[in-house]
Design an enzyme around this catalytic site. Sequence first.
Site, PDB file in Angstrom:
ATOM      1  N   PHE A  93      40.590  66.678  12.891  1.00 15.06           N
ATOM      2  CA  PHE A  93      41.531  67.772  12.681  1.00 15.06           C
ATOM      3  C   PHE A  93      42.168  67.582  11.318  1.00 15.06           C
ATOM      4  CE2 PHE A  93      43.999  70.896  15.388  1.00 15.06           C
ATOM      5  CZ  PHE A  93      42.903  71.383  16.066  1.00 15.06           C
ATOM      6  N   GLN A 113      55.870  76.765  10.140  1.00 14.33           N
ATOM      7  CA  GLN A 113      54.445  76.631   9.849  1.00 14.33           C
ATOM      8  C   GLN A 113      53.686  77.951  10.028  1.00 14.33           C
ATOM      9  OE1 GLN A 113      51.668  74.060  12.419  1.00 14.33           O
ATOM     10  NE2 GLN A 113      51.579  73.102  10.419  1.00 14.33           N
ATOM     11  N   HIS A 163      50.121  79.100  10.310  1.00 14.28           N
ATOM     12  CA  HIS A 163      48.779  78.563  10.542  1.00 14.28           C
ATOM     13  C   HIS A 163      47.803  79.374   9.715  1.00 14.28           C
ATOM     14  CE1 HIS A 163      45.114  77.403  12.629  1.00 14.28           C
ATOM     15  NE2 HIS A 163      45.791  76.492  13.320  1.00 14.28           N
ATOM     16  N   LEU A 211      45.793  83.149  17.540  1.00 15.75           N
ATOM     17  CA  LEU A 211      45.301  81.947  16.869  1.00 15.75           C
ATOM     18  C   LEU A 211      43.793  81.749  16.949  1.00 15.75           C
ATOM     19  CD1 LEU A 211      46.652  79.502  15.391  1.00 15.75           C
ATOM     20  CD2 LEU A 211      45.978  78.219  17.398  1.00 15.75           C
ATOM     21  N   GLU A 251      42.036  75.388  14.736  1.00 18.37           N
ATOM     22  CA  GLU A 251      41.550  74.556  13.660  1.00 18.37           C
ATOM     23  C   GLU A 251      40.279  73.824  14.082  1.00 18.37           C
ATOM     24  OE1 GLU A 251      44.889  72.751  11.756  1.00 18.37           O
ATOM     25  OE2 GLU A 251      43.772  70.922  11.368  1.00 18.37           O
ATOM     26  N   ARG A 296      47.725  72.362   6.862  1.00 14.06           N
ATOM     27  CA  ARG A 296      47.818  73.801   7.118  1.00 14.06           C
ATOM     28  C   ARG A 296      48.570  74.556   6.038  1.00 14.06           C
ATOM     29  NH1 ARG A 296      48.941  73.504  13.642  1.00 14.06           N
ATOM     30  NH2 ARG A 296      46.776  73.005  14.120  1.00 14.06           N
ATOM     31  N   HIS A 315      53.296  80.155  13.349  1.00 13.53           N
ATOM     32  CA  HIS A 315      52.714  79.370  14.420  1.00 13.53           C
ATOM     33  C   HIS A 315      53.669  78.370  15.047  1.00 13.53           C
ATOM     34  CE1 HIS A 315      49.517  77.527  16.632  1.00 13.53           C
ATOM     35  NE2 HIS A 315      49.651  76.373  16.028  1.00 13.53           N
ATOM     36  N   ARG A 364      53.616  70.146  10.067  1.00 13.75           N
ATOM     37  CA  ARG A 364      53.076  69.433  11.225  1.00 13.75           C
ATOM     38  C   ARG A 364      51.563  69.367  11.143  1.00 13.75           C
ATOM     39  NH1 ARG A 364      50.806  70.940  16.258  1.00 13.75           N
ATOM     40  NH2 ARG A 364      51.150  73.153  15.905  1.00 13.75           N
TER      41      ARG A 364
HETATM   42  C1  LIG Z   1      47.844  79.352  20.156  1.00 12.96           C
HETATM   43  C2  LIG Z   1      48.437  77.998  19.956  1.00 12.96           C
HETATM   44  C3  LIG Z   1      47.617  76.881  19.868  1.00 12.96           C
HETATM   45  C4  LIG Z   1      48.157  75.614  19.684  1.00 12.96           C
HETATM   46  N1  LIG Z   1      47.307  74.539  19.620  1.00 12.96           N
HETATM   47  C5  LIG Z   1      47.837  73.286  19.519  1.00 12.96           C
HETATM   48  C6  LIG Z   1      46.994  72.141  19.534  1.00 12.96           C
HETATM   49  O1  LIG Z   1      45.782  72.237  19.651  1.00 12.96           O
HETATM   50  N2  LIG Z   1      47.555  70.934  19.438  1.00 12.96           N
HETATM   51  C7  LIG Z   1      48.889  70.767  19.329  1.00 12.96           C
HETATM   52  O2  LIG Z   1      49.337  69.629  19.267  1.00 12.96           O
HETATM   53  N3  LIG Z   1      49.721  71.831  19.334  1.00 12.96           N
HETATM   54  C8  LIG Z   1      49.217  73.092  19.412  1.00 12.96           C
HETATM   55  N4  LIG Z   1      50.063  74.177  19.405  1.00 12.96           N
HETATM   56  C9  LIG Z   1      51.503  73.958  19.410  1.00 12.96           C
HETATM   57  C10 LIG Z   1      51.967  73.564  20.772  1.00 12.96           C
HETATM   58  O3  LIG Z   1      51.222  74.232  21.751  1.00 12.96           O
HETATM   59  C11 LIG Z   1      53.424  73.903  20.996  1.00 12.96           C
HETATM   60  O4  LIG Z   1      54.179  73.465  19.933  1.00 12.96           O
HETATM   61  C12 LIG Z   1      53.906  73.203  22.247  1.00 12.96           C
HETATM   62  O5  LIG Z   1      53.121  73.570  23.334  1.00 12.96           O
HETATM   63  C13 LIG Z   1      55.360  73.499  22.555  1.00 12.96           C
HETATM   64  O6  LIG Z   1      55.676  72.875  23.774  1.00 12.96           O
HETATM   65  P1  LIG Z   1      57.127  72.797  24.342  1.00 12.96           P
HETATM   66  O7  LIG Z   1      57.060  72.007  25.582  1.00 12.96           O
HETATM   67  O8  LIG Z   1      58.046  72.356  23.263  1.00 12.96           O
HETATM   68  O9  LIG Z   1      57.491  74.288  24.653  1.00 12.96           O
HETATM   69  P2  LIG Z   1      56.701  75.429  25.480  1.00 12.96           P
HETATM   70  O10 LIG Z   1      55.433  74.977  26.056  1.00 12.96           O
HETATM   71  O11 LIG Z   1      56.676  76.620  24.656  1.00 12.96           O
HETATM   72  O12 LIG Z   1      57.678  75.706  26.638  1.00 12.96           O
HETATM   73  C14 LIG Z   1      58.911  76.323  26.440  1.00 12.96           C
HETATM   74  C15 LIG Z   1      59.534  76.511  27.777  1.00 12.96           C
HETATM   75  O13 LIG Z   1      60.900  76.852  27.640  1.00 12.96           O
HETATM   76  C16 LIG Z   1      61.202  77.929  28.460  1.00 12.96           C
HETATM   77  N5  LIG Z   1      62.354  78.623  27.902  1.00 12.96           N
HETATM   78  C17 LIG Z   1      62.527  79.086  26.647  1.00 12.96           C
HETATM   79  N6  LIG Z   1      63.720  79.678  26.524  1.00 12.96           N
HETATM   80  C18 LIG Z   1      64.331  79.559  27.736  1.00 12.96           C
HETATM   81  C19 LIG Z   1      65.584  80.002  28.243  1.00 12.96           C
HETATM   82  N7  LIG Z   1      66.461  80.661  27.495  1.00 12.96           N
HETATM   83  N8  LIG Z   1      65.879  79.746  29.542  1.00 12.96           N
HETATM   84  C20 LIG Z   1      64.984  79.088  30.324  1.00 12.96           C
HETATM   85  N9  LIG Z   1      63.791  78.659  29.883  1.00 12.96           N
HETATM   86  C21 LIG Z   1      63.465  78.897  28.606  1.00 12.96           C
HETATM   87  C22 LIG Z   1      59.950  78.732  28.488  1.00 12.96           C
HETATM   88  O14 LIG Z   1      59.921  79.590  29.581  1.00 12.96           O
HETATM   89  C23 LIG Z   1      58.913  77.639  28.591  1.00 12.96           C
HETATM   90  O15 LIG Z   1      58.776  77.218  29.907  1.00 12.96           O
HETATM   91  C24 LIG Z   1      49.540  75.459  19.575  1.00 12.96           C
HETATM   92  C25 LIG Z   1      50.366  76.566  19.661  1.00 12.96           C
HETATM   93  C26 LIG Z   1      49.825  77.831  19.844  1.00 12.96           C
HETATM   94  C27 LIG Z   1      50.737  79.019  19.905  1.00 12.96           C
END
Ligand SMILES: Cc1cc2nc3c(=O)[nH]c(=O)nc-3n(C[C@H](O)[C@H](O)[C@H](O)COP(=O)(O)OP(=O)(O)OC[C@H]3O[C@@H](n4cnc5c(N)ncnc54)[C@H](O)[C@@H]3O)c2cc1C
Lengths: 608, 248
Positions: free
Chosen positions: A121, A234, A236, A250, A253, A309, A380, A415
């Site tokens: 990656f 970021q 992407h 998306l 990558e 990126r 992203h 990142r």
């Molecule tokens: C298409 C895509 C592909 C990606 N691919 C990769 C990858 O291959 N590798 C990598 O390392 N990263 C990748 N990323 C980044 C990574 O997926 C995210 O940064 C990561 O999943 C975020 O996780 P999190 O647990 O912080 O939040 P999230 O998984 O976004 O969870 C947020 C949670 O908070 C809750 N929430 C938000 N606001 C509130 C509120 N006010 N009240 C109650 N609940 C709330 C939501 O409902 C959700 O449950 C990708 C991102 C995208 C969009």
Amino acid sequence: MLNYETHEYDVLVIGAGGAGLRAAIEAAATRLSVGLVCKSLLGKAHTVMAEGGIAAALANVDQRDDWKVHFTDTMRGGQYVNNWRMAELHAKEAPACVRELEAWGALFDRTQDGRILQRNFGGHKYPRLAHVGDRTGLEMIRTLQDHGIHQGIEVHMECTVVTLLQDDGRVVGAFGYDRERGRFRVFRAKAVILATGGVGRAYKITSNSWEYTGDGHSLAYHAGADLMDMEFVQFHPTGMVWPPSVRGILVTEGVRGEGGVLRNREGRRFMFDDIPELYRNQTSDNEEEGWRYTQGDPDARRPPELLTRDHVARCIVREIKEGRGSPHDGVFLDIAWIKERLPTAEDHIRRKLPSMYHQFKQLAGIDITKEAMEVGPTTHYVMGGIRVDADTQMSNVPGLFAAGECAAGLHGANRLGGNSLSDLLVFGKRAGRYAAEFAAEHGAGTIDEAQIESTATWALRYFESNGSAPTEAENPYRVQADLQDMMQDLVGIVRTESDLRKGVEALRDLAGRAQRVTVPGNREYNAGWHTALDLRHLLTVSEAIALAALERKESRGAHFREDYPDKDENEARENIIVRKGPDGEMQVTREALPATRSDLQTVIEEMQ
Amino acid sequence: MVMATFKLWRGDRDAGRFEDYQTDITEGMVVLDAVHQIQAEQAQDLAVRWNCKAGKCGSCSAEVNGSPKLMCMTRCSDIPLDKPVSIEPMKAFPLIKDLVTDVSWNFQVKKRIKPFKPRQPDADDGTWRMAQADIDRVQEFRKCIECFLCQDVCHVLREHQMHDAFIGPRFFVYGASLEMHPLDIENRLGDLKDSDGIGYCNITKCCTKVCPEDITITDNAIIPLKERVVDEFYDPLQKLFRIFRPRG
Ligand SMILES: Cc1cc2nc3c(=O)[nH]c(=O)nc-3n(C[C@H](O)[C@H](O)[C@H](O)COP(=O)(O)OP(=O)(O)OC[C@H]3O[C@@H](n4cnc5c(N)ncnc54)[C@H](O)[C@@H]3O)c2cc1C
Ligand code: SF4
Ligand code: SF4
Ligand code: FES
């Protein structure tokens, strides 16, 4: 008297993505009571969308990898404004966290000898991403979900937190509503963990879902927590650009990791034209070597498509600006060409990138095993977020912790792909542990009824039926869309002082319009109402991004200032901090980066 | 650009009806885009679930012209727009509002199924070795995005409402992903036979046809599970044999 249901926990986790689930599991392991709230159904959080993989120096594919190399890659990718301690903990603890997922049932793709396979990656020196085809996030969230539901955690799905409740500064709970009926809920807790993800919905073109309105950032900010590095958003390099309705979705990558190349309309691999100094030693200067790298040749250097990126996104923007883009204002991303090298290319692509194959076939009518894709940058990820203690993930507000995308520090100015999923595991786990510790040491605080009343009154005044509809009532979706357009234009990939100032100005106007929003209908599952309530968060994070971007007068990582196009080592010594001032205005200050511990500095220098 | 008419189900637990909305359809739009456009311009309080808009989260399930689909992966150009397009919530679950149904039953069912239980790690480094060939099948099952479209079409749930006695195709897929996991040592066959009601499935394959992840639910998950149940409980020879060869 206001009507609401009350729930009481030792630890409350807000957010059920990777970070929130991991934190909840860890906190529950201490036998404390744990509540988990999320805006969507369980398992639908953003983490489910992650494609490429989880970065961890398991050294299964290349034995030269270890935590030091991962640490150095992360720091270099973040252009050295990362929090070094977080980068250290992350690199050291990620492998165990990945193995833990396997022990909970995750099934990663395998090496020949039956271990977890790792892929290349951008910015990672060695193949480092544990993955499952291009649906790694699904594997991760499902594993955590299926394990988590048996740990005694109480889950409140489709429940949105609107404000944090405080007792003399300390966070002692949260106030929100359930989407189904619109009933208010009070969650009392001795410690609260924010794991709410990112802010992508502040922009028009984004890979992020409706949930990404920066709630956690804004909740923390309004409770007095510092936000840090908000200028680093970021973009992407590869989002879909055509047809218009899928713009921003998306394209992993992983496509480039498997040998996909970027070309302009003239068919030129333009990424060879501009290889930054910092990466020159590690980057191949010819197509042949680049291909060998993607096929696992340990002596080959990475192709320039796998540079970081920020850099790839800017090169794409340059090609488009200078008239060498593809028909729909993107560039070409070609994986089909590998059939010149691999007899089984079509099968290989479908096996390694099944959801990309699916996505283009169904949404754009393009068969990626035969044709090139058209791609362009998409919003992203936000590197910036809630400022936390590296070891415990506690913010500067007592009782308030943050983990995952909504926390700042690990990624610095940019990142690396795959470093988010590992971030969620490592720091989700830490947040869970230390929040539980905090909860064990502190009693429950007092809930402030007046704060609840005033928030509820604020939330309910959006309804038309309240009779107080202003003369120029605004539609919440319209205000949100205008904010997104504005941020895209004025606070996007390429920034200037005058645009940023206009942006800040525009935000004041939008804030005024947000006050005049009204919604029809009642409190039951009313998407218009939910959108209206989220506007406050969007406005807060947008302002933080714009102000921080104005403050950083250099170009670094994801933050590119046309009026200060170079790096400035003086600027690099400071983090930009945003906090709420005593008069309620947003304040921007600078703080010196903590000096890197000397042994880690040596590691960085040895790896140059 | 064409103007199309959408008949959206509007209503709550108590009552509902179709309402017509007209909206412009431009190139590449999916049904979910049309619904969002209607929501933003004409029906602000419309309830609809979605997250990823890319077929990855399984939130946006609905019945489009009567067939169960992910709205985000259904292109408007693939459905006739010269007649009104109907969009309704899934039928196998109680309605909350408009296009949103109460799918909480599914989450309760999952909680009842015995969780993953691995054997002791047996490689030197304290982990396990697994060959790709041995996990291909299970990886197929783990592609499931929990959209519950298969649950929606299964007649045992949809027509016969046997939610108390039958866990539905989604959870046979889940059960299969655990039972065929190379590391798992739990035994769920008794539950599959009794509380999970696998016997009620009469292999109509409707579930397989609608799965947006192309999981071969019936052939790859349900039938092998049924065979295991038969071996375990009904085949005397097999049973005798097992006494001498403990399950591993
Ligand atoms: C298409 C895509 C592909 C990606 N691919 C990769 C990858 O291959 N590798 C990598 O390392 N990263 C990748 N990323 C980044 C990574 O997926 C995210 O940064 C990561 O999943 C975020 O996780 P999190 O647990 O912080 O939040 P999230 O998984 O976004 O969870 C947020 C949670 O908070 C809750 N929430 C938000 N606001 C509130 C509120 N006010 N009240 C109650 N609940 C709330 C939501 O409902 C959700 O449950 C990708 C991102 C995208 C969009
Ligand atoms: S094959 Fe079985 S589970 Fe699938 S729809 Fe038919 S009866 Fe239901
Ligand atoms: S098995 Fe297929 S149809 Fe059923 S819930 Fe999973 S993805 Fe949806
Ligand atoms: S919105 Fe995620 S599957 Fe449709």
